[in-house]
Design a protein around this motif. Structure first.
Motif: not given
Length: 442
Positions: A62-70
């Motif tokens: 997993l390179a990136y996941a937006h912190t407003s979701f995860f």
């Protein structure tokens, strides 16, 4: 012609193509010993296999996941690692992409804290002259470097600046170091009272001053007295450890060696060691609780905060430093570097002061040792010196404006924690030749 908007548009740069431990190799095969860690960043050098593997593993998962979701495991694990080792009272971590962002976040957290607890009149910041806190507008306004601020002054918020703790220049005749600390703490108190004690939000300072002064440590007891003054008037203490923290001075947090904690601590640079862009603001429990029990929402954010790959890289960096006991090595190597610098430069006609802590050392250059007169600023000695050092195959961090943002020159050394003793000899020899070559050219 390059289409990159380089830092200096009138300079040609060698092309870096490879890292090899504490060296960077350019396209022509020239090797440069990185005695400044770039800008006190590359604490593990430029080719650590464990960190590189951690980045590859994270990107493949997993390179990136937006912190407003995860949230993500690397972010949670890195926060746990830091808080377990942080000074007392710090409870949470807000991850960003670099030092300036970390300072901006700290300023906004300080302001929102007072809004949340019903003290919205607290808006004034106090910092120190000859400090550096970053180049975004809030951070630049907080910093006290006149040259960096000058052309952007109309865009900056109003920040009060008190004296730095700069013993080489400012300790008065017959004044003990302890007495100097008492005097400077009293100056801060006077400024708080001038602004109105109920109106001051925070005091911001670097535990060891980096880019603008060149590894200047505080006199004994200074930060304990500063902490007492802040507590007396309900002012938050923000310690900027972007450059001096993460082991650079021999302890994970530079505040540890001053015997204090802070309400907010900013870190970056050595946090990720250059393997990924990352910074962070460590937040005290009382600030976190005030927001959690109030609005519940920190009104701030950037796209890449808590970046999974960056957090995985930083965690691998910090785990490597701890597993290899490199902080002990920082202290050993730091003593070795200081001894060599003193042997080579203590009696040099144009080296006025040698200072620092751990692998964070500075030399101040002067035209005259007795009077401590600086070189004429028009000579741009620091720029000449950087060029001469690169010609020797040495990266160091010379800067001008040491005295007041315009006059004065210093050299900052912040090499990787992985050096061998032979590298200390190489640094000293190459730096000596670069200094002598530069002075001979004036």
């Amino acid at each position: 012609m390059s289409h990159v908007l380089h830092r200096n548009l009138n300079q040609e740069y060698p092309t870096a193509v490879k890292g090899d431990g504490p060296y960077i190799v350019d396209r022509e095969g020239r090797r440069y010993l990185d005695a400044s860690g770039g800008a006190a960043v590359s604490c593990l050098g430029h080719s650590d296999e464990a960190v590189a593997q951690a980045i590859k593993d994270q990107v493949s998962q997993l390179a990136y996941a937006h912190t407003s979701f995860f949230t993500s495991d690397p972010m949670e694990q890195l926060a746990d690692f830091l808080i377990e080792r942080a000074p007392a009272g710090l409870d949470s971590v807000y991850f960003v992409s670099g030092g300036s962002e970390a300072v901006e976040a700290a300023l906004k957290l300080a302001r929102q804290y007072f809004v949340e607890i019903g003290q919205p009149q607290r808006k004034h910041l106090i910092a120190r002259r000859q400090s550096y806190h970053g180049n975004t507008l809030g951070a630049l306004a907080t910093g006290g470097n006149a040259w960096r601020r000058q052309q952007f002054e109309p865009l900056l918020i109003n920040v009060s600046h008190v004296s730095p703790c700069y013993a080489y220049r400012d300790q008065q005749p017959d004044e003990t170091p302890e007495a100097m600390g008492i005097r400077l703490a009293a100056e801060l108190e006077e400024e708080i009272l001038r602004l109105g004690a109920d109106n001051v939000m925070a005091f911001v300072a670097e535990p060891v001053v980096g880019a603008t002064l060149g590894a200047v440590t505080a006199v004994p007891g200074y930060f304990r007295r500063i902490r007492e003054v802040c507590d007396r008037y309900g002012v938050l203490l923000i310690l900027d450890e972007v450059m001096c923290g993460m082991g650079r001075t021999g302890s994970l947090f530079a505040a540890e060696q001053e015997g204090v904690t802070a309400d907010l601590i900013t870190i970056a640079k050595g946090l990720g060691a250059g393997y990924q862009p990352i910074g962070a603001t460590l937040v005290s429990q009382r600030i976190r609780d005030a927001i959690a029990n109030g609005s519940g929402f920190f009104q701030h954010g950037h796209t890449y905060i808590g970046h999974a790959t960056a957090c995985a890289a930083a965690l691998a960096v910090q785990q490597t430093i701890e597993a290899r006991d490199l902080l002990t090595r920082v202290n050993v190597l730091g003593e070795g570097l200081k001894a060599r610098l003193n042997e080579r430069f203590a009696h040099h006609a144009h080296v006025g002061d040698i200072r620092g802590r751990g692998l964070f050392q500075g030399l101040e250059l002067v035209a005259d040792r007795d009077s401590r007169k600086p070189f004429d600023a028009s000579l741009k000695l620091h720029a000449r010196l950087k060029k001469a050092a690169m010609a020797e195959g040495l990266m160091c961090y010379p800067m001008g404006g040491t005295l007041d943002g315009r006059q004065g020159d210093h050299i900052l050394l912040a090499p990787p924690f992985i050096l061998q003793e032979s590298h200390l000899d190489e640094i000293t020899a190459k730096l000596g030749r670069a200094i002598d070559t530069t002075l001979a050219s004036l």
